[in-house]
Design a protein around this motif. Structure first.
Motif, mmCIF file in Angstrom:
data_model
loop_
_atom_site.group_PDB
_atom_site.id
_atom_site.type_symbol
_atom_site.label_atom_id
_atom_site.label_comp_id
_atom_site.label_asym_id
_atom_site.label_seq_id
_atom_site.Cartn_x
_atom_site.Cartn_y
_atom_site.Cartn_z
ATOM 1 N N VAL A 1 0.837 -1.208 0.000
ATOM 2 C CA VAL A 1 0.000 0.000 0.000
ATOM 3 C C VAL A 1 0.869 1.254 0.000
ATOM 4 O O VAL A 1 0.617 2.200 -0.760
ATOM 5 C CB VAL A 1 -0.941 0.003 1.225
ATOM 6 N N ILE A 2 1.896 1.268 0.841
ATOM 7 C CA ILE A 2 2.786 2.429 0.911
ATOM 8 C C ILE A 2 3.423 2.704 -0.441
ATOM 9 O O ILE A 2 3.489 3.850 -0.905
ATOM 10 C CB ILE A 2 3.871 2.214 1.988
ATOM 11 N N LEU A 3 3.882 1.648 -1.095
ATOM 12 C CA LEU A 3 4.518 1.830 -2.397
ATOM 13 C C LEU A 3 3.538 2.371 -3.430
ATOM 14 O O LEU A 3 3.872 3.254 -4.222
ATOM 15 C CB LEU A 3 5.117 0.503 -2.880
ATOM 16 N N LEU A 4 2.312 1.854 -3.430
ATOM 17 C CA LEU A 4 1.313 2.349 -4.379
ATOM 18 C C LEU A 4 1.000 3.820 -4.109
ATOM 19 O O LEU A 4 0.830 4.614 -5.052
ATOM 20 C CB LEU A 4 0.044 1.505 -4.308
ATOM 21 N N VAL A 5 0.913 4.188 -2.844
ATOM 22 C CA VAL A 5 0.670 5.589 -2.506
ATOM 23 C C VAL A 5 1.825 6.457 -2.979
ATOM 24 O O VAL A 5 1.627 7.546 -3.536
ATOM 25 C CB VAL A 5 0.460 5.753 -0.979
ATOM 26 N N MET A 6 3.050 5.966 -2.777
ATOM 27 C CA MET A 6 4.208 6.737 -3.203
ATOM 28 C C MET A 6 4.253 6.895 -4.726
ATOM 29 O O MET A 6 4.636 7.939 -5.250
ATOM 30 C CB MET A 6 5.506 6.057 -2.725
ATOM 31 N N ILE A 7 3.855 5.848 -5.433
ATOM 32 C CA ILE A 7 3.805 5.945 -6.886
ATOM 33 C C ILE A 7 2.745 6.959 -7.307
ATOM 34 O O ILE A 7 2.948 7.768 -8.218
ATOM 35 C CB ILE A 7 3.499 4.574 -7.520
ATOM 36 N N ALA A 8 1.593 6.928 -6.619
ATOM 37 C CA ALA A 8 0.535 7.897 -6.927
ATOM 38 C C ALA A 8 1.033 9.320 -6.702
ATOM 39 O O ALA A 8 0.767 10.223 -7.508
ATOM 40 C CB ALA A 8 -0.699 7.609 -6.069
ATOM 41 N N VAL A 9 1.777 9.514 -5.620
ATOM 42 C CA VAL A 9 2.337 10.833 -5.334
ATOM 43 C C VAL A 9 3.314 11.241 -6.433
ATOM 44 O O VAL A 9 3.324 12.390 -6.890
ATOM 45 C CB VAL A 9 3.043 10.827 -3.956
ATOM 46 N N THR A 10 4.143 10.295 -6.857
ATOM 47 C CA THR A 10 5.113 10.579 -7.906
ATOM 48 C C THR A 10 4.427 10.963 -9.209
ATOM 49 O O THR A 10 4.823 11.931 -9.881
ATOM 50 C CB THR A 10 6.022 9.351 -8.142
ATOM 51 N N LEU A 11 3.389 10.212 -9.581
ATOM 52 C CA LEU A 11 2.662 10.534 -10.812
ATOM 53 C C LEU A 11 1.979 11.899 -10.706
ATOM 54 O O LEU A 11 1.967 12.674 -11.670
ATOM 55 C CB LEU A 11 1.628 9.442 -11.101
ATOM 56 N N TRP A 12 1.405 12.179 -9.544
ATOM 57 C CA TRP A 12 0.776 13.480 -9.332
ATOM 58 C C TRP A 12 1.801 14.596 -9.458
ATOM 59 O O TRP A 12 1.540 15.645 -10.043
ATOM 60 C CB TRP A 12 0.126 13.526 -7.956
ATOM 61 N N ARG A 13 3.002 14.346 -8.893
ATOM 62 C CA ARG A 13 4.067 15.336 -8.957
ATOM 63 C C ARG A 13 4.474 15.613 -10.401
ATOM 64 O O ARG A 13 4.677 16.763 -10.797
ATOM 65 C CB ARG A 13 5.294 14.826 -8.184
ATOM 66 N N ARG A 14 4.589 14.553 -11.210
ATOM 67 C CA ARG A 14 4.960 14.721 -12.613
ATOM 68 C C ARG A 14 3.891 15.514 -13.368
ATOM 69 O O ARG A 14 4.209 16.350 -14.213
ATOM 70 C CB ARG A 14 5.166 13.347 -13.264
ATOM 71 N N TRP A 15 2.607 15.222 -13.073
ATOM 72 C CA TRP A 15 1.523 15.951 -13.726
ATOM 73 C C TRP A 15 1.505 17.414 -13.286
ATOM 74 O O TRP A 15 1.247 18.315 -14.068
ATOM 75 C CB TRP A 15 0.188 15.293 -13.385
ATOM 76 N N ARG A 16 1.807 17.650 -12.011
ATOM 77 C CA ARG A 16 1.747 18.977 -11.426
ATOM 78 C C ARG A 16 2.938 19.841 -11.821
ATOM 79 O O ARG A 16 2.853 21.075 -11.814
ATOM 80 C CB ARG A 16 1.703 18.830 -9.906
ATOM 81 N N LYS A 17 4.036 19.197 -12.175
ATOM 82 C CA LYS A 17 5.298 19.906 -12.356
ATOM 83 C C LYS A 17 5.189 21.043 -13.368
ATOM 84 O O LYS A 17 5.643 22.148 -13.121
ATOM 85 C CB LYS A 17 6.384 18.919 -12.797
ATOM 86 N N GLY A 18 4.581 20.737 -14.506
ATOM 87 C CA GLY A 18 4.486 21.751 -15.540
ATOM 88 C C GLY A 18 3.669 22.948 -15.106
ATOM 89 O O GLY A 18 4.016 24.094 -15.399
ATOM 90 N N ARG A 19 2.599 22.708 -14.352
ATOM 91 C CA ARG A 19 1.743 23.792 -13.908
ATOM 92 C C ARG A 19 2.369 24.568 -12.756
ATOM 93 O O ARG A 19 2.177 25.762 -12.623
ATOM 94 C CB ARG A 19 0.385 23.236 -13.464
ATOM 95 N N ALA A 20 3.138 23.871 -11.940
ATOM 96 C CA ALA A 20 3.726 24.519 -10.758
ATOM 97 C C ALA A 20 4.800 25.518 -11.132
ATOM 98 O O ALA A 20 5.092 26.440 -10.366
ATOM 99 C CB ALA A 20 4.310 23.463 -9.816
#
Length: 249
Positions: A106-125
């Motif tokens: 579960v922790i790993l899946l959450v961390m992957i979700a965070v990573t994907l969110w970060r990649r999506w957010r990066k351009g807008r941030a």
């Protein structure tokens, strides 16, 4: 020695090299190693075995980036991280191996979700003002980072997210991360030793794998600026998701 198949040793060897590379070239990239260790070994044993190898990698990270740490950031994170470490220790002490194994997944899946969110957010941030690293932000990330690193050595993605959220410059990011995990991993040693997780077979296995961590760290130092990071991150994400789903189901 824990009886392992040839394929299991191959997986552990890949994990060891990945640990070295993640320490010197890709902070937070050790999620693949976490998944491989927890898939091959009992969950609690995998946490202890990985810790010793992470400490080997910490040495090389400090050699490369020790002068770039931002100590006020580390001091601001310290109280929340300590609280997270204690919570993680209590979880390891009372949870059964099956629960720990699924928790790692579960922790790993959450961390992957965070990573994907970060990649999506990066351009807008990039167009937004840099947020301040306030008490609430450091408290949330520090507590989660302490808990995940104690339970599954998976604090890398959490803290990477914190440093990115506070717009930490690259060199300061690497230096502060190096000191953060070097200190935290040493603090974790007596906790896991108190649970009796550093048995002879674990120490022998780590002795065999440690040279591969060194190889990975040297490779990371040499080609850090040449690795196609985007492709590497995608491979890590895919393999880690697969490993996490295996641990869960």
């Amino acid at each position: 020695m824990i009886e392992l198949s040839a394929w299991a040793w191959v997986a552990l060897a890949i994990a060891a090299v990945t640990i070295g590379i993640s320490k010197t070239a890709l902070p937070g990239g050790s999620t693949l190693a976490i998944a491989l260790f927890a898939t091959v070994l009992p969950a609690r044993t995998s946490t202890a075995a990985m810790l010793l190898l992470l400490i080997v990698g910490d040495v090389f990270a400090l050699i490369a980036y020790r002068r770039h740490a931002h100590w006020p950031t580390l001091l601001r994170l310290a109280p929340a991280v300590i609280a997270g470490l204690i919570a993680g220790f209590a979880f390891l002490a009372f949870a059964g191996d099956g629960i720990v194994r699924r928790a790692i997944g579960v922790i790993l899946l959450v961390m992957i979700a965070v990573t994907l969110w970060r990649r999506w957010r990066k351009g807008r941030a990039d167009a937004e003002a840099a947020p301040a690293g306030g008490i609430l932000l450091s408290g949330v990330y520090g507590t989660l980072g302490g808990f995940t690193t104690m339970v599954a050595n998976a604090g890398g993605p959490v803290m990477s997210m914190y440093f990115l959220a506070t717009r930490t410059p690259v060199q300061v990011f690497l230096g502060t991360s190096a000191w953060f995990f070097a200190i935290i991993n040493l603090v974790k040693l007596p906790f896991l030793a108190g649970l009796g997780l550093f048995e002879g077979p674990v120490l022998l296995m780590d002795a065999l794998l440690a040279p591969l961590v060194v190889v990975g760290a040297l490779v990371g130092l040499r080609v850090a600026r040449r690795i196609p990071q985007q492709l590497f991150e995608r491979i890590v994400i895919v393999l880690t998701v697969a490993g996490s789903l295996y641990l869960l189901f």
